[in-house]
Scaffold this motif. Structure first.
Motif, PDB file in Angstrom:
ATOM      1  N   LEU A   1      -1.981 -11.244   8.758  1.00 34.89           N
ATOM      2  CA  LEU A   1      -1.429 -10.221  10.214  1.00 34.89           C
ATOM      3  C   LEU A   1      -0.420 -11.337  10.098  1.00 34.89           C
ATOM      4  O   LEU A   1       0.307 -10.342  10.885  1.00 34.89           O
ATOM      5  N   THR A   2       0.206 -12.281   9.417  1.00 31.81           N
ATOM      6  CA  THR A   2       1.683 -13.090   9.824  1.00 31.81           C
ATOM      7  C   THR A   2       2.243 -12.163   9.103  1.00 31.81           C
ATOM      8  O   THR A   2       3.300 -11.821   9.498  1.00 31.81           O
ATOM      9  N   ILE A   3       1.926 -12.256   7.691  1.00 34.55           N
ATOM     10  CA  ILE A   3       2.771 -10.296   7.190  1.00 34.55           C
ATOM     11  C   ILE A   3       2.683  -9.781   7.587  1.00 34.55           C
ATOM     12  O   ILE A   3       3.749  -8.742   7.866  1.00 34.55           O
ATOM     13  N   CYS A   4       1.820  -8.997   7.973  1.00 38.90           N
ATOM     14  CA  CYS A   4       2.544  -7.770   8.805  1.00 38.90           C
ATOM     15  C   CYS A   4       3.199  -8.012   9.869  1.00 38.90           C
ATOM     16  O   CYS A   4       3.779  -6.891   9.929  1.00 38.90           O
ATOM     17  N   LEU A   5       2.270  -9.092  10.496  1.00 44.07           N
ATOM     18  CA  LEU A   5       3.489  -9.040  12.203  1.00 44.07           C
ATOM     19  C   LEU A   5       5.116  -9.879  11.541  1.00 44.07           C
ATOM     20  O   LEU A   5       6.117  -8.578  12.523  1.00 44.07           O
ATOM     21  N   LEU A   6       4.813 -10.399  10.728  1.00 45.50           N
ATOM     22  CA  LEU A   6       6.481 -10.054   9.750  1.00 45.50           C
ATOM     23  C   LEU A   6       7.580  -8.927   9.926  1.00 45.50           C
ATOM     24  O   LEU A   6       8.392  -8.900   9.741  1.00 45.50           O
TER      25      LEU A   6
ATOM     26  N   PHE B   1      10.270  -7.434  11.211  1.00 45.45           N
ATOM     27  CA  PHE B   1      11.934  -7.770  10.272  1.00 45.45           C
ATOM     28  C   PHE B   1      11.898  -6.304   9.515  1.00 45.45           C
ATOM     29  O   PHE B   1      13.168  -5.955   8.897  1.00 45.45           O
ATOM     30  N   GLY B   2      11.539  -5.420   9.849  1.00 42.60           N
ATOM     31  CA  GLY B   2      11.153  -4.603   8.563  1.00 42.60           C
ATOM     32  C   GLY B   2      10.499  -4.662   7.171  1.00 42.60           C
ATOM     33  O   GLY B   2      10.643  -6.018   6.716  1.00 42.60           O
ATOM     34  N   GLY B   3      10.996  -3.775   7.165  1.00 40.50           N
ATOM     35  CA  GLY B   3      10.795  -3.793   4.806  1.00 40.50           C
ATOM     36  C   GLY B   3       9.261  -3.168   4.770  1.00 40.50           C
ATOM     37  O   GLY B   3       8.415  -3.299   5.321  1.00 40.50           O
ATOM     38  N   ASN B   4       8.526  -3.307   3.688  1.00 43.53           N
ATOM     39  CA  ASN B   4       8.004  -3.341   3.312  1.00 43.53           C
ATOM     40  C   ASN B   4       6.634  -4.285   2.856  1.00 43.53           C
ATOM     41  O   ASN B   4       7.306  -5.351   1.717  1.00 43.53           O
TER      42      ASN B   4
ATOM     43  N   GLN C   1      -2.413  -1.996   2.793  1.00 44.67           N
ATOM     44  CA  GLN C   1      -2.877  -1.345   1.761  1.00 44.67           C
ATOM     45  C   GLN C   1      -1.483  -0.820   0.896  1.00 44.67           C
ATOM     46  O   GLN C   1      -1.729  -0.782  -0.898  1.00 44.67           O
ATOM     47  N   GLN C   2      -0.857  -0.596   1.218  1.00 44.12           N
ATOM     48  CA  GLN C   2       0.918  -1.274   0.843  1.00 44.12           C
ATOM     49  C   GLN C   2       0.845  -1.658   0.213  1.00 44.12           C
ATOM     50  O   GLN C   2       1.329  -1.597  -1.429  1.00 44.12           O
TER      51      GLN C   2
END
Length: 115
Positions: free
Chosen positions: A14-19, A23-26, A86-87
């Motif tokens: 969830l931290t990565i998803c929120l990041l 801030f954007g990016g894939n 999934q990405q």
């Protein structure tokens, strides 16, 4: 206050998803790799003889509250983060490409050493 971003290691996905929401990016597969796994699976806390770090507990509670607030602000949950997850697992993710490139280099080096 004053932190641009707060994440929790025990809520890494969830931290990565929120990041990425902030801030954007894939989302990339490498974002989810545990770069410091350690070797201890459990700790013997009996040596602490009941000691509790009050300041650490308060800091964690505040960080958890900020994190939960940001998840709510961006409308994120495990379900809402599925596109990010999934990405990151897609073959064209950065780690997948890097792994393919490293594998190719290793094959080339192995072929060169046989000559």
């Amino acid at each position: 206050e004053g932190f641009v971003f707060v994440g929790l290691s025990d809520e890494w996905a969830l931290t990565i998803c929120l990041l990425h929401a902030v801030f954007g990016g894939n989302c990339q597969a490498g974002d989810f790799i545990n770069m410091n796994p350690g070797s201890v699976s459990s700790y013997n806390i009996s040596e602490l003889m009941g000691f509790q770090d009050v300041a650490d507990g308060a800091l964690y509670e505040e960080a958890s509250s900020l994190f939960a607030g940001e998840l709510q602000r961006y409308g994120l949950s495990y379900e809402a983060c599925q596109p990010c997850f999934q990405q990151a697992s897609a073959p064209e993710s950065a780690v997948g490409v890097a792994t393919k490139e490293l594998s190719s280099v290793a094959k080339d080096q192995a072929a060169g050493s046989r000559v």
